[in-house]
Scaffold this active site. Structure first.
Site, PDB file in Angstrom:
ATOM      1  N   GLU A 198      15.887 -21.839  33.941  1.00 14.81           N
ATOM      2  CA  GLU A 198      16.223 -22.839  35.146  1.00 14.81           C
ATOM      3  C   GLU A 198      17.451 -22.502  35.698  1.00 14.81           C
ATOM      4  OE1 GLU A 198      16.552 -26.823  33.109  1.00 14.81           O
ATOM      5  OE2 GLU A 198      14.238 -26.980  32.685  1.00 14.81           O
ATOM      6  N   ASP A 250      19.882 -18.636  15.450  1.00 15.78           N
ATOM      7  CA  ASP A 250      19.644 -18.365  14.072  1.00 15.78           C
ATOM      8  C   ASP A 250      18.378 -18.835  13.211  1.00 15.78           C
ATOM      9  OD1 ASP A 250      21.592 -18.543  11.187  1.00 15.78           O
ATOM     10  OD2 ASP A 250      20.991 -20.223  10.777  1.00 15.78           O
TER      11      ASP A 250
END
Length: 577
Positions: free
Chosen positions: A271, A213
């Site tokens: 990751e 956002d």
């Protein structure tokens, strides 16, 4: 970054059809008039049958709901009105079992003023490190600068009324949106650490990505210079304005430092694997600026607001689509198409107005009303055209039903903070957030809630039942069944992973040849004229097959059929050659 260098060409998000669920308005399972995650669980079959590839959830976090969830009080939990983490895990597992990915909303520009971090900041004394999490400034001569809130009024509020401390008399805090949404201070490494932990919390639960956002707003010019727009952004007609409102420009938007944040986030997502994605809500002014957010080491996608803001006019659309394709290709990113979301007037209504009409401030009962038939016809055509192009497409819940904006919503029912902060001049976004109709039974809020439920949080129009999913199921020509067919065809051909070439065509017709990932060739053409237009010559070759067609707009210039080599007014065709 040259496109040949990207290492994620086959990732799901490059071509996905992504469906936005606005939880508060999607489906209410417990009868309190508010949509919830239990309601989503009940509609999993519906989502699967729609042939989407992913669901994006608007915020579902604990929140006082001053801005319907975009004022987050706890980033690591679920609003009790919507359910709990266990219910979310069930929703996630069910969607994953159907092969549907899950994207959630992250709100990193600001929190709620009820977030513990802001409460700690208010409890601390001026100059305490707890206040460094937010944007506090001292000024004895009015607000620290002239910045205006995107919701109207000043972007600065006094601290003393909240803290109750005399020592705060000359202190202010920044909120680019509502006063209940204080802005984080992204110059503080602890803010970075906080959001890295947030990302890992939800990635560990199994989410596939994040919609960011206000992605262009996190970093502010540290000098806090005055804004050329000034404090009234909702009534401004100077440079960098559109339809009487300031664009998202100024010292608190699109600063270079935002890109460092997304490089940092990209490393966290990597990751967990390169298939975890980020999509930017970045209201910037050109496709080239949007492309800056999707360089290889930053985000995966950015919403294409250039298309959302483009008028229904062939020259303008041709230009913005070309620029989008070229800008995305320059950084090896997919184009991302979108026409509606929770912040914009539904495109089935926008397109029902004459070109150039201003709908940016929302639509109320005293405003000119759209032509609903023309709006829906154009909306289906616009969606089908963009869905046929390479890239991903975002769909807003309810658009598959052809839902219009609720343009006659009573003003006293409005909840968008913009309505009040603008002095009741800007009606805001409530009209696109009205709860969905699932049946034609008004006693259950048109199927949104169980029978004999509380009234919905926003009132539904009286004709909502006629547009409900239940009614549309049995009509093979309904918007719902059109969307299902369109998305199934798009998926089976692999149009989203295809390559496209513009074709020479009538000036009023947009036409591209798409070579799908399966090797089949499809002409995607739309006619923006008020009457019949000829198809591109390539579409007339022997053995062509119409895979998809939208209705035509009723016109005095009667449109010949496809077999007569024409494309009707307001119509989109997919033609295999």
């Amino acid at each position: 970054m040259n496109q040949l260098h990207r290492n994620d060409w086959n990732q799901w998000w490059r071509s996905a059809a992504i469906y936005q669920v606005y939880p508060r308005s999607f489906s209410d399972s417990n009868g309190d008039g508010i949509g919830d995650l239990g309601g989503v669980l009940e509609k999993i079959d519906y989502l699967e049958q729609l042939n989407i590839d992913a669901v994006w959830f608007s915020p579902f976090y604990p929140s006082p709901q001053h801005d319907t969830g975009y004022d987050v009080a706890d980033y690591l939990d679920i609003n009790p009105e919507y359910g709990n983490l266990q219910t979310f895990d069930k929703v996630l597992a069910e969607l994953h079992a159907r092969g549907i990915k899950v994207i959630i909303d992250v709100v990193p520009n600001h929190s709620s003023w009820e977030h513990p971090l802001f409460k700690q900041a208010l409890a601390a004394q001026p100059g305490d490190s707890a206040r460094d999490m937010y944007m506090f400034r001292k000024s004895s001569d009015g607000a620290p600068n002239n910045w205006g809130s995107m919701f109207g009024g000043s972007a600065w509020s006094k601290v003393e009324p909240l803290s109750g401390k005399a020592s705060d008399r000359d202190w202010w805090y920044l909120h680019i949106f509502d006063a209940s949404q204080p802005d984080f201070n992204w110059e503080n490494p602890k803010v970075h650490e906080f959001f890295r932990s947030y990302l890992r919390f939800w990635l560990d639960r199994g989410v596939d990505g994040f919609r960011v956002d206000v992605a262009h707003g996190l970093v502010k010019d540290p000098a806090l210079p005055d804004d050329l727009v000034g404090p009234d952004r909702l009534n401004y007609e100077g440079p960098n304005s559109e339809n009487g409102r300031a664009l998202d420009v100024g010292p608190f938007f699109n600063q270079p430092g935002v890109h460092d944040i997304y490089r940092e986030w990209r490393q966290v997502l990597d990751e967990y694997g390169r298939d975890r994605m980020l999509v930017a809500e970045a209201w910037v002014n050109t496709p080239e600026q949007e492309a800056m957010y999707v360089r290889e080491d930053e985000m995966s996608q950015a919403f294409n607001f250039s298309v959302v803001n483009c008028p229904w006019e062939p020259g303008a659309l041709r230009k913005v689509i070309r620029r989008t394709q070229e800008a995305s290709a320059s950084v090896g990113a997919p184009a991302t198409w979108v026409l509606s979301n929770h912040d914009t007037v539904r495109h089935s209504t926008r397109l029902g107005y004459p070109t150039g009409a201003n709908t940016d401030n929302g639509i109320g009962v005293t405003d000119p009303q759209p032509d609903r038939e023309i709006g829906l016809t154009r909306a289906l055509s616009a969606t089908a055209f963009l869905a046929g192009l390479p890239g991903s497409i975002y769909l807003y819940n309810g658009e598959e039903l052809g839902l219009p904006e609720a343009t006659t919503l009573p003003d006293d029912a409005r909840q968008d903070p913009t309505w009040k902060r603008s002095g009741y001049r800007v009606r805001g976004r409530d009209g696109c957030r009205v709860p969905l109709p699932w049946s034609n039974n008004p006693s259950s809020n048109f199927g949104f809630s169980p029978a004999r439920a509380s009234s919905p949080w926003l009132p539904q129009p009286a004709d909502w039942g006629e547009l409900s999913a239940q009614v549309q199921e049995s009509n093979p020509y309904s918007p719902l069944n059109f969307y299902r067919k369109m998305l199934a065809t798009r998926r089976s051909l692999g149009l989203g992973m295809g390559k496209s070439t513009w074709l020479d065509s009538d000036p009023e017709v947009l036409s591209l040849l798409v070579t799908a990932s399966c090797g089949r060739k499809v002409i995607v053409a739309t006619n923006l004229a008020v009457g019949y237009r000829p198809l591109p010559q390539l579409a007339l070759s022997k053995g062509t097959k119409v895979l998809l067609q939208t209705p035509t707009i009723i016109s005095e210039d009667a449109a010949p059929s496809v077999e007569d080599s024409g494309i009707g007014p307001g119509q989109t065709l997919w033609i295999e050659i």
